[in-house]
Structure formats: structure tokens, C-alpha cells
Scaffold this active site. Structure first.
Site, PDB file in Angstrom:
ATOM      1  N   HIS A  48       0.858  -1.192   0.000  1.00  0.00           N
ATOM      2  CA  HIS A  48       0.000   0.000   0.000  1.00  0.00           C
ATOM      3  C   HIS A  48       0.888   1.234   0.000  1.00  0.00           C
ATOM      4  O   HIS A  48       1.954   1.237   0.601  1.00  0.00           O
ATOM      5  CB  HIS A  48      -0.886   0.019   1.256  1.00  0.00           C
ATOM      6  CG  HIS A  48      -2.059   0.919   1.134  1.00  0.00           C
ATOM      7  ND1 HIS A  48      -1.996   2.265   1.380  1.00  0.00           N
ATOM      8  CD2 HIS A  48      -3.331   0.662   0.759  1.00  0.00           C
ATOM      9  CE1 HIS A  48      -3.191   2.802   1.187  1.00  0.00           C
ATOM     10  NE2 HIS A  48      -4.023   1.854   0.800  1.00  0.00           N
ATOM     11  N   ASP A  63      -7.882  -5.422  -0.187  1.00  0.00           N
ATOM     12  CA  ASP A  63      -8.305  -6.256  -1.327  1.00  0.00           C
ATOM     13  C   ASP A  63      -7.881  -7.709  -1.219  1.00  0.00           C
ATOM     14  O   ASP A  63      -8.218  -8.512  -2.091  1.00  0.00           O
ATOM     15  CB  ASP A  63      -7.717  -5.660  -2.619  1.00  0.00           C
ATOM     16  CG  ASP A  63      -8.320  -4.293  -2.908  1.00  0.00           C
ATOM     17  OD1 ASP A  63      -7.561  -3.350  -3.183  1.00  0.00           O
ATOM     18  OD2 ASP A  63      -9.563  -4.172  -2.822  1.00  0.00           O
TER      19      ASP A  63
HETATM   20  C1  SDX Z   1      -6.182   0.174  -2.873  1.00  0.00           C
HETATM   21  O1  SDX Z   1      -4.525   4.655  -1.848  1.00  0.00           O
HETATM   22  C2  SDX Z   1      -5.471   4.003  -1.268  1.00  0.00           C
HETATM   23  O2  SDX Z   1      -5.906   4.299  -0.166  1.00  0.00           O
HETATM   24  C3  SDX Z   1      -6.020   2.870  -2.068  1.00  0.00           C
HETATM   25  C4  SDX Z   1      -7.001   1.963  -1.332  1.00  0.00           C
HETATM   26  C5  SDX Z   1      -8.306   2.665  -1.056  1.00  0.00           C
HETATM   27  O3  SDX Z   1      -9.015   2.245  -0.124  1.00  0.00           O
HETATM   28  O4  SDX Z   1      -8.651   3.575  -1.837  1.00  0.00           O
HETATM   29  O5  SDX Z   1      -6.432   1.525  -0.114  1.00  0.00           O
HETATM   30  C6  SDX Z   1      -7.359   0.748  -2.170  1.00  0.00           C
HETATM   31  O6  SDX Z   1      -5.915   0.532  -3.982  1.00  0.00           O
HETATM   32  C7  SDX Z   1      -5.294  -0.806  -2.133  1.00  0.00           C
HETATM   33  C8  SDX Z   1      -4.093  -1.287  -2.993  1.00  0.00           C
HETATM   34  C9  SDX Z   1      -4.614  -2.361  -3.943  1.00  0.00           C
HETATM   35  N1  SDX Z   1      -3.555  -2.701  -4.929  1.00  0.00           N
HETATM   36  C10 SDX Z   1      -2.948  -3.908  -4.873  1.00  0.00           C
HETATM   37  O7  SDX Z   1      -3.106  -4.725  -3.978  1.00  0.00           O
HETATM   38  C11 SDX Z   1      -2.017  -4.170  -6.051  1.00  0.00           C
HETATM   39  C12 SDX Z   1      -0.721  -4.795  -5.533  1.00  0.00           C
HETATM   40  N2  SDX Z   1      -0.022  -3.743  -4.756  1.00  0.00           N
HETATM   41  C13 SDX Z   1       0.978  -2.996  -5.459  1.00  0.00           C
HETATM   42  O8  SDX Z   1       0.750  -2.785  -6.814  1.00  0.00           O
HETATM   43  C14 SDX Z   1       1.463  -1.823  -4.648  1.00  0.00           C
HETATM   44  O9  SDX Z   1       1.648  -2.219  -3.360  1.00  0.00           O
HETATM   45  C15 SDX Z   1       0.680  -0.531  -4.655  1.00  0.00           C
HETATM   46  C16 SDX Z   1       0.359  -0.079  -6.029  1.00  0.00           C
HETATM   47  C17 SDX Z   1      -0.572  -0.678  -3.854  1.00  0.00           C
HETATM   48  C18 SDX Z   1       1.587   0.485  -4.017  1.00  0.00           C
HETATM   49  O10 SDX Z   1       2.718   0.521  -4.841  1.00  0.00           O
HETATM   50  P1  SDX Z   1       3.934   1.440  -4.461  1.00  0.00           P
HETATM   51  O11 SDX Z   1       3.456   2.830  -4.271  1.00  0.00           O
HETATM   52  O12 SDX Z   1       5.069   1.181  -5.380  1.00  0.00           O
HETATM   53  O13 SDX Z   1       4.282   0.862  -3.031  1.00  0.00           O
HETATM   54  P2  SDX Z   1       5.575   1.115  -2.289  1.00  0.00           P
HETATM   55  O14 SDX Z   1       6.234   2.380  -2.736  1.00  0.00           O
HETATM   56  O15 SDX Z   1       5.266   0.961  -0.843  1.00  0.00           O
HETATM   57  O16 SDX Z   1       6.514  -0.120  -2.753  1.00  0.00           O
HETATM   58  C19 SDX Z   1       7.680  -0.327  -2.013  1.00  0.00           C
HETATM   59  C20 SDX Z   1       8.413  -1.437  -2.723  1.00  0.00           C
HETATM   60  C21 SDX Z   1       8.605  -1.168  -4.206  1.00  0.00           C
HETATM   61  O17 SDX Z   1       9.812  -1.817  -4.575  1.00  0.00           O
HETATM   62  P3  SDX Z   1      11.151  -0.871  -4.740  1.00  0.00           P
HETATM   63  O18 SDX Z   1      10.804   0.192  -5.746  1.00  0.00           O
HETATM   64  O19 SDX Z   1      11.414  -0.328  -3.332  1.00  0.00           O
HETATM   65  O20 SDX Z   1      12.195  -1.844  -5.219  1.00  0.00           O
HETATM   66  O21 SDX Z   1       7.656  -2.672  -2.624  1.00  0.00           O
HETATM   67  C22 SDX Z   1       7.384  -3.147  -3.913  1.00  0.00           C
HETATM   68  C23 SDX Z   1       7.492  -1.969  -4.860  1.00  0.00           C
HETATM   69  O22 SDX Z   1       7.875  -2.439  -6.144  1.00  0.00           O
HETATM   70  N3  SDX Z   1       5.997  -3.663  -3.863  1.00  0.00           N
HETATM   71  C24 SDX Z   1       5.651  -4.906  -4.124  1.00  0.00           C
HETATM   72  C25 SDX Z   1       4.273  -4.954  -3.913  1.00  0.00           C
HETATM   73  N4  SDX Z   1       3.831  -3.755  -3.542  1.00  0.00           N
HETATM   74  C26 SDX Z   1       4.920  -2.944  -3.516  1.00  0.00           C
HETATM   75  N5  SDX Z   1       6.366  -5.984  -4.503  1.00  0.00           N
HETATM   76  C27 SDX Z   1       5.655  -7.129  -4.690  1.00  0.00           C
HETATM   77  N6  SDX Z   1       4.312  -7.270  -4.498  1.00  0.00           N
HETATM   78  C28 SDX Z   1       3.599  -6.175  -4.116  1.00  0.00           C
HETATM   79  N7  SDX Z   1       2.292  -6.298  -3.948  1.00  0.00           N
END
Ligand code: SDX
Length: 392
Positions: free
Chosen positions: A270, A327
Site C-alpha cells: 500500500h 483487497d
Molecule cells: C487500494 O490509496 C489508497 O488508499 C487505495 C485503497 C483505497 O481504499 O482507496 O487503499 C485501495 O488501492 C489498495 C491497494 C490495492 N492494490 C494492490 O493490492 C495491487 C498490488 N499492490 C501494489 O501494486 C502496490 O503495493 C501498490 C500499487 C498498492 C503500491 O505501490 P507502491 O506505491 O510502489 O508501493 P511502495 O512504494 O510501498 O513499494 C515499495 C516497494 C517497491 O519496490 P522498490 O521500488 O522499493 O524496489 O515494494 C514493492 C514496490 O515495487 N511492492 C511490491 C508490492 N507492492 C509494492 N512488490 C511485490 N508485491 C507487491 N504487492
């Protein structure tokens, strides 16, 4: 500062706006709606009461709640002509595509009452959107299932009405088990609002130009559909089904950690929560309750529980502070209730409509509000002179 208390979010705020609706502390896994913890609201309140709270700022008295519920209930019908919009879609159209089109089309039916500078008309538009979303959502499902539309009934609760419109057929009335109605209502509460997420920011930006609220909510629906946002609930269940068995989990954990692989664990991570999403906690317990009451042993739920356990003990997820989000478990419940995965994000949009509408109202009613105009860091070429094509 609201005079009551001041939260220090602990980081240099990149706030895009002031808002008093929802507070998130991502490090502590705290989510408050108008100061009330999401866990207490999910366990003790109802979606109608939380809707009133988000819209009005305070929990209602019994009389206020009854009046609000009666108003919403009596606006659940949609204009009969709206039904023709559905027939323009292919039967296999994704229900979110239908939602984008039909909700946007509401503008054509209510343009006469969308003077957004009139608080009374803003309230009418808000109630219409909250009231009609379950009907429009159920109709999207019915159309895709090739079943006749089911009209709303005023003697049912908001959530029971929705479940009946979705699952009843002329040949057989659907009478939802109270545990299912309670679980659905909890899911609506958990999705109601979440500060300035991507789709809410979309609604605010669209609304800041003075666009009518129906078009703004349609814009929010479009943004929510993305798999990185609200589309993650559908993607998470599809991922769990693809994994299929516990022994295949390590393969997917490895893929999620591989920078060269675009695969992400859906329902994990998140932008704000760097701790357990408090909504996921309630969702997991609700999944257990629903499966137990329905006498369903869903192997996918076991895969989800094991996946969470393995991921949370893996240094990649620990270091990057990745936890299950809202989710991750919702699809297990929705699937057990009988929804196809294509409907999952529609249900998210149905519930989030109250948050979108409350945030839109908060913005529009601020006399200092101006049109949103994000800026950029320019990375293109510096100024240069045009070269005619025969000289290039
Ligand atoms: C919702 O914003 C909100 O409030 C949204 C929401 C709402 O109620 O409106 O909460 C609803 O959208 C929840 C999120 C649902 N999406 C997913 O579950 C999709 C899977 N999650 C990822 O795509 C991701 O976690 C995001 C998009 C949610 C966040 O992505 P970010 O902004 O890149 O997260 P981050 O900066 O904390 O990531 C840190 C690291 C990154 O790697 P590096 O760049 O540091 O190398 O963690 C990695 C990311 O690549 N990472 C993941 C991951 N989520 C983040 N790696 C593997 N699996 C994952 N799920």
C-alpha cells in the site's frame, strides 16, 4: 487542526487538500472516519450510519438515521429509460465498463438539479448517487448474466435490497441469510472512504472544475478500475486461484520479489500503510465467519492465509513493509456469497460512492476552493526553432 486535536502525520506533508473526513496513520495501521476507528465502525455500526457520519460529520440520532435511511431508500429506483443504456453493451461487457457509462449518463437525467452552488441540490445529488448505485450495480450484473432486472423494494435494508436485486430471479426469490447481509454491509463500511486515494483525487480534480457530480463519480469509477487500485480485489482472487495450492506459493513469492518480473502480489502492499491495513484484519475475520456459516471450505482461503504467513516472514516483504491490504481477503467472501470476480470492483465502487460524494461535497462547499491544477517537473528539450520538413 480542528480545535479538537492535531495529528502530526510524522512526515513532511505533501497534502493535496485539507479534509476532515478520514485520517490514516500508515505506520501504525490506524484508520479513522470522523475520528471513529474503522474496527469499531465495522463491528458496531451500519453502512447507512457510516454514510451519514461521512456526509454530516457526526453519528446520527435514531430519528436522524431513520430519516436518512428513508430518504436513501426512496431514491433507489432509476429512471426507466436508463435501462436502455444497458442494452447497448455486449453481454460480455465488463460490469465496470457498464458502470462508467451508466453512472456518467445519470448527468443526462439530473442536469436540472445539479446547481452545485446550491447546498440543497448538492444534497439531492448526493443522496441520488448513494441510493442508485446498488440498483445500477445489480443491473450491471443482471445484464451480464442474461437475467431480467429486479426492481428495488422499500421494505428492505440498503444492503439486503442490493443482494435481492442481484440474486433474485422471477423463478426464485433470494432471501439473504442475515450473516451474509451483515458481511456485505461490513464490506461496504470497509470500502466507504480512504482519504485522498487515486480515485477520490480523481473525483476532487474533476469536481474542482465545476463538473456535475454524476460525471465526477463516473471519473472516479474509471480510476478505481485499475488493478493497482480497486481492481486489485478481482486480481487478487484470480491470483489466488492461479496459485491454486499451497505448494505453489513459493513460486509466486519469488516472482513478486524479482525486479525483472512485473508480477506483484495482488492485495499486498500500500502506498500509505506500512503496517497491517486495519480493514484487512476485519475482512479476514469476516471471511472466516461467512465460510463457517455457509459451511463452505474454500481451499483458496487456505492458500490466502498461507500466502500471508509466508510473505510476512520473508525479508523482502518485511524490509519493504508490505502487508495484506483491503483487497486481499475481500474476494474470498464475495466469491462465497456468489459474486463473479468481474463484480468485485463494482462492489468497491458502490461502497466508495459515499466517500467520493462526501469528499466532493467537502471540497465544493469550501468558498476558497479553486480549480485543481497540478504542475510538473519539465524534462523535455529546451526551446529550439522549427525546421521545415525538406531541411530535416
Ligand atoms: C487500494 O490509496 C489508497 O488508499 C487505495 C485503497 C483505497 O481504499 O482507496 O487503499 C485501495 O488501492 C489498495 C491497494 C490495492 N492494490 C494492490 O493490492 C495491487 C498490488 N499492490 C501494489 O501494486 C502496490 O503495493 C501498490 C500499487 C498498492 C503500491 O505501490 P507502491 O506505491 O510502489 O508501493 P511502495 O512504494 O510501498 O513499494 C515499495 C516497494 C517497491 O519496490 P522498490 O521500488 O522499493 O524496489 O515494494 C514493492 C514496490 O515495487 N511492492 C511490491 C508490492 N507492492 C509494492 N512488490 C511485490 N508485491 C507487491 N504487492
Amino acid at each position: 487542526q480542528t480545535g479538537m486535536f492535531t495529528y502530526d502525520p510524522g512526515f513532511t506533508s505533501t497534502a493535496s487538500c485539507d479534509s476532515g473526513l478520514t485520517y490514516i496513520d500508515g505506520d501504525e495501521g490506524v484508520l479513522l472516519h470522523r475520528g471513529y476507528p474503522i474496527g469499531q465502525l465495522a463491528e458496531q455500526s451500519s453502512f447507512m450510519e457510516v454514510s451519514y457520519l461521512l456526509l454530516n460529520g457526526e453519528l446520527p440520532s435514531k430519528a436522524e438515521l431513520d430519516e436518512f435511511t428513508r430518504t436513501i431508500t426512496r431514491h433507489t429506483m432509476v429512471h426507466e429509460q436508463l435501462t436502455t443504456f444497458y442494452r447497448g453493451f455486449r453481454r460480455d461487457a465488463h460490469p465496470m465498463a457498464i458502470m462508467c457509462g451508466v453512472v456518467g449518463a445519470l448527468s443526462a437525467f439530473y442536469h436540472d438539479s445539479t446547481d452545485i452552488n446550491d447546498p440543497v441540490q448538492r444534497k439531492i445529488a448526493s443522496h441520488r448517487l448513494i441510493a442508485k448505485m446498488p440498483t445500477i450495480a445489480a443491473m450491471a450484473y443482471k445484464y451480464s448474466a442474461g437475467q431480467p432486472f429486479v426492481y428495488p423494494r422499500n421494505d428492505l435494508s440498503y444492503t439486503a435490497n442490493f443482494l435481492r436485486m442481484t440474486f433474485s430471479v422471477p423463478a426464485e426469490e433470494y432471501v439473504p441469510d442475515p450473516v451474509i447481509v451483515d458481511a456485505m454491509d461490513k464490506i461496504f463500511i470497509l470500502h466507504a472512504d480512504h482519504e485522498q486515494n487515486a480515485s477520490t483525487s480523481t473525483v476532487r480534480l474533476a469536481g474542482s472544475s465545476g463538473a456535475n457530480p454524476f460525471a465526477c463519480i463516473a471519473a472516479g469509477i474509471a480510476c478505481l478500475w485499475g488493478p493497482a487500485h480497486g481492481g486489485a480485489n478481482e486480481a487478487a482472487l484470480n491470483m489466488l486461484r492461479e496459485i491454486g495450492t499451497v505448494d505453489r506459493i513459493p513460486e509466486y513469492i519469488a516472482r513478486a520479489k524479482n525486479k525483472d518480473d512485473p508480477f506483484r502480489l495482488m492485495g499486498f502492499g500500500h502506498r500509505v500503510y506500512k503496517n497491517y491495513d486495519p480493514r484487512a484484519t476485519v475482512m479476514q475475520k469476516t471471511a472466516e465467519d461467512v465460510l463457517r456459516v455457509m459451511g463452505v471450505t474454500d481451499p483458496i482461503f487456505d492458500v490466502a492465509r498461507q500466502l500471508e504467513k509466508i510473505a510476512l516472514s520473508d525479508e523482502y516483504f518485511i524490509e519493504k513493509k508490505l502487508f495484506p491490504n483491503v483487497d486481499f481477503y475481500s474476494g474470498v467472501i464475495l466469491s462465497a456469497i456468489g459474486f463473479p470476480t468481474e463484480m468485485f470492483t463494482v462492489l468497491f465502487a458502490l461502497a466508495r460512492t459515499v466517500g467520493w460524494v462526501a469528499q466532493w461535497n467537502e471540497m465544493i462547499s469550501d468558498p476558497a476552493q479553486k480549480i485543481g491544477r497540478p504542475r510538473q517537473l519539465y524534462t523535455g528539450p529546451t526551446q529550439r526553432d522549427y525546421v521545415p520538413v525538406d531541411k530535416r
